[in-house]
Every structure is written in structure tokens, then in C-alpha cells.
Design a protein around this motif. Sequence first.
Motif, PDB file in Angstrom:
ATOM      1  N   LEU A   5     -17.473 -24.995 -31.899  1.00 11.66           N
ATOM      2  CA  LEU A   5     -16.925 -26.319 -32.197  1.00 11.66           C
ATOM      3  C   LEU A   5     -15.915 -26.234 -33.337  1.00 11.66           C
ATOM      4  CD1 LEU A   5     -16.845 -29.400 -31.832  1.00 11.66           C
ATOM      5  CD2 LEU A   5     -18.757 -29.533 -33.427  1.00 11.66           C
ATOM      6  N   PHE A  16      -7.456 -38.685 -27.776  1.00 11.98           N
ATOM      7  CA  PHE A  16      -8.481 -37.813 -27.224  1.00 11.98           C
ATOM      8  C   PHE A  16      -8.318 -37.763 -25.708  1.00 11.98           C
ATOM      9  CE2 PHE A  16     -12.745 -37.271 -25.361  1.00 11.98           C
ATOM     10  CZ  PHE A  16     -13.071 -36.039 -25.900  1.00 11.98           C
ATOM     11  N   TYR A  25     -19.167 -33.304 -31.241  1.00 11.59           N
ATOM     12  CA  TYR A  25     -17.847 -33.553 -31.792  1.00 11.59           C
ATOM     13  C   TYR A  25     -17.953 -33.738 -33.301  1.00 11.59           C
ATOM     14  CZ  TYR A  25     -19.364 -38.439 -31.642  1.00 11.59           C
ATOM     15  OH  TYR A  25     -20.064 -39.598 -31.808  1.00 11.59           O
ATOM     16  N   MET A  69     -18.803 -38.904 -23.891  1.00 12.43           N
ATOM     17  CA  MET A  69     -18.018 -38.583 -25.076  1.00 12.43           C
ATOM     18  C   MET A  69     -16.794 -39.485 -25.154  1.00 12.43           C
ATOM     19  SD  MET A  69     -16.540 -35.032 -26.695  1.00 12.43           S
ATOM     20  CE  MET A  69     -18.054 -34.187 -26.406  1.00 12.43           C
ATOM     21  N   LEU A  73     -16.201 -41.802 -28.437  1.00 11.28           N
ATOM     22  CA  LEU A  73     -14.996 -41.670 -29.256  1.00 11.28           C
ATOM     23  C   LEU A  73     -14.132 -42.921 -29.182  1.00 11.28           C
ATOM     24  CD1 LEU A  73     -14.168 -37.904 -28.751  1.00 11.28           C
ATOM     25  CD2 LEU A  73     -15.310 -39.007 -30.686  1.00 11.28           C
ATOM     26  N   VAL A  93     -10.258 -35.075 -34.270  1.00 11.77           N
ATOM     27  CA  VAL A  93     -11.563 -34.757 -33.702  1.00 11.77           C
ATOM     28  C   VAL A  93     -11.526 -33.357 -33.093  1.00 11.77           C
ATOM     29  CG1 VAL A  93     -11.020 -35.873 -31.485  1.00 11.77           C
ATOM     30  CG2 VAL A  93     -13.403 -35.547 -32.141  1.00 11.77           C
ATOM     31  N   ARG A  94     -12.613 -32.642 -33.305  1.00 13.99           N
ATOM     32  CA  ARG A  94     -12.869 -31.397 -32.579  1.00 13.99           C
ATOM     33  C   ARG A  94     -14.045 -31.703 -31.663  1.00 13.99           C
ATOM     34  NH1 ARG A  94     -12.291 -27.683 -37.734  1.00 13.99           N
ATOM     35  NH2 ARG A  94     -10.296 -26.715 -37.255  1.00 13.99           N
ATOM     36  N   TYR A  95     -13.994 -31.180 -30.463  1.00 13.37           N
ATOM     37  CA  TYR A  95     -15.095 -31.450 -29.547  1.00 13.37           C
ATOM     38  C   TYR A  95     -15.417 -30.207 -28.742  1.00 13.37           C
ATOM     39  CZ  TYR A  95     -11.444 -31.934 -26.021  1.00 13.37           C
ATOM     40  OH  TYR A  95     -10.395 -31.702 -25.178  1.00 13.37           O
TER      41      TYR A  95
END
Length: 180
Positions: A5, A16, A25, A69, A73, A93-95
Motif C-alpha cells: 500500500l 480516484f 486505503y 472503495m 472514498l 489517496v493510496r489504495y
Amino acid sequence: MQWALESAPPVPLASFPAAPVEGLYALYYVGSHSLYRPVSSSACAVPIYVGKSLSSGKSRSGMVVRGSMNRRLRTHLRSLKDVHDLDAQDFLVRYLPVDEIWTIGPERLMIGDHRPVWNVVVEGFGVHMQGSVRAPTTPRTFWDELHPGRPQSERQRDAELSRADLQRAVRQHFARMASD
């Protein structure tokens, strides 16, 4: 899984990519709000919030409904757009798409390792808002007390801590993190 992640490229929360996934996330702040200056960085080193998304159950046909997700988000994005003192464009955001059975442990590990301020001090960012009947009897979450503007929270009574107390708690949290 945490490493996977954290090595994923951050993308703007507002853009996103729509995909029917569940997973983990992490939100990162890159803005100029003075309270969050200690974690504001385009390097996305310290998340401001870590979350997971789970499937929303089964449809009438018995098929598992995917894409939670995206919903989570989008809800976070709407919350950030509603408040008066944050700009939704300041969040990345990192997912990591993973099956929901692999989300709970890694989420807890990330929260334990990074102590994201919105997970451990200013709780309430990720909660689902109370219905209009229960709202007046429910105190605002710490997050809503600190960041006013979400419509449902305006009908709730004051949180157990004042805005000034919460700001002090955030500053103390960052001071402890810096000394560790």
C-alpha cells in the motif's frame, strides 16, 4: 501488505479511478492548514487517515456487490467538500485492492505504526452519519466538532471536547510523534 500500500502511487482523492474493488486505503494531506502542517507533504510519508472498504453484501440475485472503495472514498470526498476549513483538492489517496478478509489486520497495523491523527485523536471522519431522527440526541464526532460543515452534524449537540481542546490534542499528538 502495508508495504504494498505504501509503495502504491498516490492519486488525487477527487479523481480516484472508478473500479469495483474493496481493500485498504490511506489518505494524505498536502495542504497548508496550520493544524496539519506536521503531516502535510507531497511525499505522502504519514497518512492523515487509514481505512478499509468491505463489500456491501449481496444483491437480491445473491451476487456479492463490489465497489465499496468507490463509495467510501466518494463519501470522504463529500465530507471534505462540506467542511469550511479544508479543501478536498489537498488530499491524495493510496489504495490497494485486496479481498476483504485481508483488510482488518493490515489496517490495524498501519494505524498502530503511523498513528494517523484522524484515526487516533480526531475520530469520526469515517463514520456514517446518524439519521435525522437520532441526530439531535447524538453528540457530534470529534472530527465534526473540529471541522464544521457536514450537514447532518449541524443538527447534533456539541461533542464531548471543545474545538480548542481538540486542536490542543492534535498538536500534542504531533509533538509526541516528532519526539518518538
